[in-house]
Design a protein around this motif. Structure first.
Motif, short mmCIF file in Angstrom:
data_model
loop_
_atom_site.label_atom_id
_atom_site.label_comp_id
_atom_site.label_asym_id
_atom_site.label_seq_id
_atom_site.Cartn_x
_atom_site.Cartn_y
_atom_site.Cartn_z
N LYS A 1 15.00 3.11 12.71
CA LYS A 1 14.81 1.49 11.84
C LYS A 1 13.70 1.77 10.81
O LYS A 1 13.57 1.27 10.39
CB LYS A 1 14.95 0.97 12.67
CG LYS A 1 13.98 -0.53 12.62
CD LYS A 1 15.26 -0.95 12.21
CE LYS A 1 16.37 -1.53 13.29
NZ LYS A 1 17.76 -2.37 12.50
N CYS A 2 12.31 2.55 11.27
CA CYS A 2 11.37 2.91 10.13
C CYS A 2 12.13 2.80 9.30
O CYS A 2 11.75 2.28 8.27
CB CYS A 2 10.80 3.60 10.45
SG CYS A 2 9.51 3.43 9.95
N VAL A 3 13.01 4.27 8.65
CA VAL A 3 13.21 4.49 7.10
C VAL A 3 14.06 3.28 6.66
O VAL A 3 13.90 2.94 5.56
CB VAL A 3 13.93 5.93 7.39
CG1 VAL A 3 14.58 6.24 6.11
CG2 VAL A 3 13.29 6.73 7.97
N HIS B 1 9.84 -1.67 0.22
CA HIS B 1 8.54 -0.66 -0.51
C HIS B 1 9.34 0.35 -1.12
O HIS B 1 10.86 0.64 -0.95
CB HIS B 1 7.80 -0.24 0.44
CG HIS B 1 7.51 -1.40 1.58
ND1 HIS B 1 6.28 -0.90 1.98
CD2 HIS B 1 8.00 -1.58 2.86
CE1 HIS B 1 5.57 -2.74 2.54
NE2 HIS B 1 6.40 -1.92 3.73
N ARG B 2 8.75 0.73 -1.54
CA ARG B 2 8.62 1.80 -2.86
C ARG B 2 8.06 2.65 -2.81
O ARG B 2 7.17 3.19 -3.69
CB ARG B 2 8.73 1.26 -4.80
CG ARG B 2 9.56 -0.03 -4.99
CD ARG B 2 11.22 0.39 -4.31
NE ARG B 2 11.90 -0.41 -4.96
CZ ARG B 2 12.63 -1.21 -3.59
NH1 ARG B 2 11.90 -1.23 -2.40
NH2 ARG B 2 13.31 -2.20 -4.62
N PRO B 3 8.23 4.26 -1.77
CA PRO B 3 7.77 4.74 -1.64
C PRO B 3 7.77 5.76 -2.61
O PRO B 3 8.90 6.38 -3.68
CB PRO B 3 7.57 5.28 0.03
CG PRO B 3 9.03 5.30 -0.16
CD PRO B 3 8.69 3.45 -0.83
N ARG B 4 6.90 7.37 -3.17
CA ARG B 4 7.65 8.25 -3.97
C ARG B 4 7.83 8.74 -3.37
O ARG B 4 9.00 9.60 -3.76
CB ARG B 4 5.73 9.06 -4.48
CG ARG B 4 6.51 10.24 -5.39
CD ARG B 4 4.98 10.39 -6.09
NE ARG B 4 3.87 10.67 -5.40
CZ ARG B 4 4.23 12.14 -4.42
NH1 ARG B 4 4.76 12.83 -5.19
NH2 ARG B 4 3.37 12.32 -4.21
N ARG B 5 7.53 9.26 -2.15
CA ARG B 5 8.56 10.04 -0.77
C ARG B 5 8.37 9.50 0.64
O ARG B 5 7.51 8.95 0.79
CB ARG B 5 7.87 11.90 -0.54
CG ARG B 5 8.69 12.17 -2.01
CD ARG B 5 7.91 13.87 -1.68
NE ARG B 5 6.55 14.34 -1.73
CZ ARG B 5 5.93 15.26 -0.82
NH1 ARG B 5 6.74 16.47 -0.12
NH2 ARG B 5 4.72 15.08 -1.25
N LEU B 6 9.33 10.07 1.39
CA LEU B 6 9.37 9.35 2.98
C LEU B 6 10.47 10.52 3.68
O LEU B 6 11.72 11.09 3.18
CB LEU B 6 10.52 8.05 2.56
CG LEU B 6 10.99 7.60 4.10
CD1 LEU B 6 9.64 7.59 4.78
CD2 LEU B 6 11.57 6.55 4.11
N MET C 1 0.79 -1.31 -0.13
CA MET C 1 0.19 0.03 -0.01
C MET C 1 1.06 1.23 -0.04
O MET C 1 0.41 2.08 -0.38
CB MET C 1 -1.29 0.17 1.72
CG MET C 1 -0.40 0.47 2.90
SD MET C 1 -1.32 -0.32 3.63
CE MET C 1 -2.26 1.24 3.72
N PHE C 2 2.39 1.42 0.60
CA PHE C 2 3.59 2.77 -0.07
C PHE C 2 3.83 2.80 -0.71
O PHE C 2 4.86 3.81 -1.15
CB PHE C 2 4.38 2.03 1.05
CG PHE C 2 3.36 1.89 2.90
CD1 PHE C 2 2.89 2.58 2.90
CD2 PHE C 2 3.86 0.71 3.95
CE1 PHE C 2 1.94 2.21 4.70
CE2 PHE C 2 4.20 0.75 4.69
CZ PHE C 2 2.65 1.72 4.90
N THR C 3 3.28 2.15 -1.81
CA THR C 3 3.80 1.72 -3.58
C THR C 3 3.49 3.16 -4.37
O THR C 3 2.47 3.51 -4.42
CB THR C 3 3.63 0.13 -4.70
OG1 THR C 3 4.10 -0.25 -3.96
CG2 THR C 3 4.42 0.94 -6.33
N ASP C 4 4.65 4.16 -4.32
CA ASP C 4 4.89 5.44 -4.96
C ASP C 4 3.64 6.07 -4.17
O ASP C 4 2.53 7.07 -4.42
CB ASP C 4 3.41 5.44 -6.55
CG ASP C 4 3.96 6.33 -7.75
OD1 ASP C 4 4.53 7.12 -7.41
OD2 ASP C 4 2.68 6.51 -7.49
#
Length: 328
Positions: free
Chosen positions: A19-21, A28-33, A1-4
């Motif tokens: 640790k979370c980062v 995962h593949r987020p657009r921005r973190l 659910m975190f993709t993009d």
């Protein structure tokens, strides 16, 4: 659910945030973190480990949860928020109560309101066992924070979903007793123990992160998710770190409990068991999360009466897995 999607972590340079980062970037593949925190030195140090040249989704954003205007700027376009920022040192909170209140309560209120205004999809706030029947100011402020996030599902009149995750002592987090015991061991002892009967819930940093990320899928809004985790005796932890070393009992400090509780008997009336977690269902808004089996009335989830316990060998093995210098 975190993709993009765009995720933001308040207090992102703390033990949990780092640790979370690490885990999000790995799995995962987020657009921005977005790493949101107020200490520029910690952000600089974190950028040496997670540089933007390698991880182009990362953004480092200096700000304070007390600053509502800054939150408006940071939350623009954000899908999911993990709220980990807090003043958490018990003695410091007792001596500086207004500072603790402004960050832990005022900051929570700001996040609730700004997230709603900016159209954030879901906010998961980190809680603590010290928020249950609190005996110190830190616990009292976290209880208030929990109430703010739960109530937000009723009064914001928006689509933002707010949930709370509550767990116990995190192995290896800043302020943990483990480095203190290791330092005393290396100095030749003895190890100071508050009370040989004292127990605590125990969770690794990685487990806590996986639980919080999983909660974005489980939470429907207004609930408190509590993981089923083992207890340990403080005396067993001392034995795992320094086998055979003498200990000295120094007494429970102000604001401490002999045992910690994550679910009270009063909460049992609206608590369900969903397998790996307990869920304290909201009383002020409809429950939209997974269904489960009601716990017995009068049930209490207490570190002193927990069914699951870590033995000395298990503690020692876990400590080694987390990188601490203990003998097999």
């Amino acid at each position: 659910m975190f993709t993009d999607k765009t995720l933001l972590i308040t207090g992102g340079t703390g033990s949990f945030g780092k640790k979370c980062v690490e885990i999000i970037l790995r799995k995962h593949r987020p657009r921005r973190l977005i790493i949101f925190s107020r200490d520029e030195l910690k952000q600089f140090e974190m950028q040496q480990v997670f540089p933007q040249t390698t991880y182009d989704c990362l953004r480092y954003f200096i700000g304070d949860v007390r600053d509502k205007e800054r939150l408006y700027r940071a939350f623009r376009g954000v899908d999911y928020i993990i709220h980990a920022a807090a003043l958490k040192q018990v003695p410091a909170a007792e001596y500086n109560p207004t500072e603790c209140i402004r960050t832990n309560i005022g900051g929570a209120e700001n996040i609730v309101n700004v997230a709603a205004d900016c159209g954030v999809k879901k906010v998961v706030a980190l809680s603590t066992d010290k928020a249950v029947a609190p005996v110190n100011l830190y616990g009292a402020t976290k209880l208030c924070s929990d109430k703010l996030f739960i109530a937000a599902n009723s009064y914001t009149a928006c689509d933002t979903v707010y949930s709370v995750v509550r767990y116990g002592n995190v192995m290896g987090s800043r302020g943990s007793v483990i480095p203190f015991f290791l330092k005393k061991r290396d100095a030749g002892g003895p190890l100071p123990i508050t009370d040989t009967r004292m127990t605590r819930f125990w969770i690794t940093l990685e487990h806590s992160v996986h639980m919080v990320l999983r909660s974005f899928e489980l939470a429907g809004g207004g609930e408190i998710l509590v993981p089923k985790i083992p207890s340990m005796k403080i005396s067993d932890l001392a034995e795992a770190i320094a086998p055979g070393m003498p200990t000295v009992e120094v007494g429970i400090r102000p604001g401490e409990k002999l045992h910690e509780t994550m679910i009270t008997a009063e909460d049992s009336r609206h608590t369900i068991d969903i397998g790996h977690y307990y869920v304290i269902k909201p009383e002020t808004c409809p429950y939209r999360g997974p269904e489960g089996r009601p716990v017995p009335e009068g049930f209490s989830y207490n570190s002193g009466t927990n069914e699951s316990w870590l033995t000395v060998p298990e503690l020692r093995a876990t400590l080694r897995e987390q990188g601490f210098d203990v003998q097999p």
